[in-house]
Design an enzyme around this catalytic site. Sequence first.
Site, PDB file in Angstrom:
ATOM      1  N   GLY A 264     -20.296 -33.888 -37.554  1.00 49.58           N
ATOM      2  CA  GLY A 264     -19.716 -32.580 -38.133  1.00 49.58           C
ATOM      3  C   GLY A 264     -20.142 -31.465 -38.492  1.00 49.58           C
ATOM      4  N   SER A 265     -21.535 -31.229 -37.881  1.00 50.67           N
ATOM      5  CA  SER A 265     -22.095 -29.903 -38.373  1.00 50.67           C
ATOM      6  C   SER A 265     -21.165 -28.739 -37.647  1.00 50.67           C
ATOM      7  CB  SER A 265     -23.459 -29.782 -37.733  1.00 50.67           C
ATOM      8  OG  SER A 265     -23.447 -29.791 -36.492  1.00 50.67           O
TER       9      SER A 265
ATOM     10  N   LEU B  14     -11.001 -39.015 -24.332  1.00 53.13           N
ATOM     11  CA  LEU B  14     -10.152 -37.947 -23.791  1.00 53.13           C
ATOM     12  C   LEU B  14      -8.815 -37.992 -24.558  1.00 53.13           C
ATOM     13  CD1 LEU B  14     -10.665 -36.621 -21.124  1.00 53.13           C
ATOM     14  CD2 LEU B  14      -9.808 -38.332 -20.071  1.00 53.13           C
TER      15      LEU B  14
ATOM     16  N   ASN C 293     -12.058 -26.451 -27.656  1.00 53.08           N
ATOM     17  CA  ASN C 293     -13.339 -27.230 -27.381  1.00 53.08           C
ATOM     18  C   ASN C 293     -14.667 -26.355 -27.442  1.00 53.08           C
ATOM     19  OD1 ASN C 293     -14.936 -29.700 -27.458  1.00 53.08           O
ATOM     20  ND2 ASN C 293     -15.106 -29.520 -25.462  1.00 53.08           N
TER      21      ASN C 293
ATOM     22  N   HIS D  24     -18.584 -26.528 -26.076  1.00 54.71           N
ATOM     23  CA  HIS D  24     -19.441 -27.252 -25.282  1.00 54.71           C
ATOM     24  C   HIS D  24     -20.932 -26.664 -25.146  1.00 54.71           C
ATOM     25  CE1 HIS D  24     -20.545 -30.283 -22.362  1.00 54.71           C
ATOM     26  NE2 HIS D  24     -21.190 -29.235 -21.555  1.00 54.71           N
TER      27      HIS D  24
ATOM     28  N   ASP E 220     -14.272 -31.225 -20.478  1.00 54.02           N
ATOM     29  CA  ASP E 220     -14.703 -29.853 -20.299  1.00 54.02           C
ATOM     30  C   ASP E 220     -14.495 -28.998 -19.263  1.00 54.02           C
ATOM     31  OD1 ASP E 220     -16.597 -30.902 -22.235  1.00 54.02           O
ATOM     32  OD2 ASP E 220     -17.958 -31.730 -21.053  1.00 54.02           O
TER      33      ASP E 220
ATOM     34  N   GLU F 261     -23.631 -21.755 -30.517  1.00 47.65           N
ATOM     35  CA  GLU F 261     -22.184 -22.245 -30.775  1.00 47.65           C
ATOM     36  C   GLU F 261     -21.497 -21.860 -31.944  1.00 47.65           C
ATOM     37  OE1 GLU F 261     -21.895 -26.483 -30.082  1.00 47.65           O
ATOM     38  OE2 GLU F 261     -23.802 -26.681 -29.204  1.00 47.65           O
TER      39      GLU F 261
HETATM   40  C1  GAR Z   1     -21.758 -30.027 -30.405  1.00 51.49           C
HETATM   41  O1  GAR Z   1     -22.977 -29.521 -30.212  1.00 51.49           O
HETATM   42  C2  GAR Z   1     -20.799 -29.942 -29.258  1.00 51.49           C
HETATM   43  O2  GAR Z   1     -21.254 -28.399 -28.686  1.00 51.49           O
HETATM   44  C3  GAR Z   1     -20.851 -30.969 -28.603  1.00 51.49           C
HETATM   45  O3  GAR Z   1     -21.129 -32.159 -29.611  1.00 51.49           O
HETATM   46  C4  GAR Z   1     -21.833 -31.735 -30.646  1.00 51.49           C
HETATM   47  C5  GAR Z   1     -21.273 -32.119 -31.876  1.00 51.49           C
HETATM   48  O4  GAR Z   1     -22.016 -32.065 -32.988  1.00 51.49           O
HETATM   49  N1  GAR Z   1     -19.747 -31.226 -27.974  1.00 51.49           N
HETATM   50  C6  GAR Z   1     -19.816 -31.541 -26.551  1.00 51.49           C
HETATM   51  O5  GAR Z   1     -20.966 -31.965 -25.967  1.00 51.49           O
HETATM   52  C7  GAR Z   1     -18.330 -31.826 -25.819  1.00 51.49           C
HETATM   53  N2  GAR Z   1     -18.438 -31.923 -24.445  1.00 51.49           N
HETATM   54  P1  GAR Z   1     -21.617 -32.026 -34.654  1.00 51.49           P
HETATM   55  O6  GAR Z   1     -21.115 -33.684 -34.555  1.00 51.49           O
HETATM   56  O7  GAR Z   1     -22.976 -32.127 -35.185  1.00 51.49           O
HETATM   57  O8  GAR Z   1     -20.647 -31.306 -34.788  1.00 51.49           O
END
Ligand code: GAR
Length: 205
Positions: A13-14, A93, A106, A108, A149, A178
């Site tokens: 959840g960052s 999904l 989203n 990515h 994606d 991001e």
């Molecule tokens: C993030 O880097 C996001 O871009 C990626 O998951 C991570 C979640 O990090 N998402 C994907 O790869 C989607 N295909 P978090 O749990 O620390 O927020």
Amino acid sequence: MPLRLAVMLSGNGSTLQNLIDHVEDGALDARIVCVVSSRADAYGLERARKHGIPAIAVPRKDHSDAASFNAAIWRAVREHEAQAVALAGFMSLLQIPEDFVNRIVNVHPALIPAFSGHGMYGHHVHEAVLAYGAKISGATVHFVNEQYDNGPIILQESVPVLEDDTPDTLAERVMAKERELYPKALQLLAEDRLHTEGRCVRIRS
Ligand code: GAR
């Protein structure tokens, strides 16, 4: 009125934290009305609770099929009257109800359509970029459709891949991008400035 936003996640959840920080700073005109997780042990749920945001676990493993899982997810979103959804490391999904087409966003950690799709998440992405020998990577914010994606791209920016990068150092550089792009894209959505024609998203001035 601030945009009523639901956030869906499966892990740390960052990304959620970054959105919460932008909302609290006034840089994102939204109210996070609930956080829904596909895993009961996701730390993202804890982050939500710390900020007084309703945190709901809908464990994927408690549902025998995608339809019942999706029904439970969307029930939670509708109960909190969300107008849009931000995925933040959500690893299942989604089935998309008609009224949420182009209302789900989203982020990515690569330049879609490269290094994306099923199984391409988190560190797998950065390992694949380095193994391929790509010279740039980046971050993409896109609308969500029913493929991984794959939906129309809202914002996308590159970062360099350096000679001595490891998956960790590259991840850090991409994550910084991001953190900048995701709230910016959501703010455009909140201001109703995104107009989608087929695959192309136009930003109204
Ligand atoms: C993030 O880097 C996001 O871009 C990626 O998951 C991570 C979640 O990090 N998402 C994907 O790869 C989607 N295909 P978090 O749990 O620390 O927020």
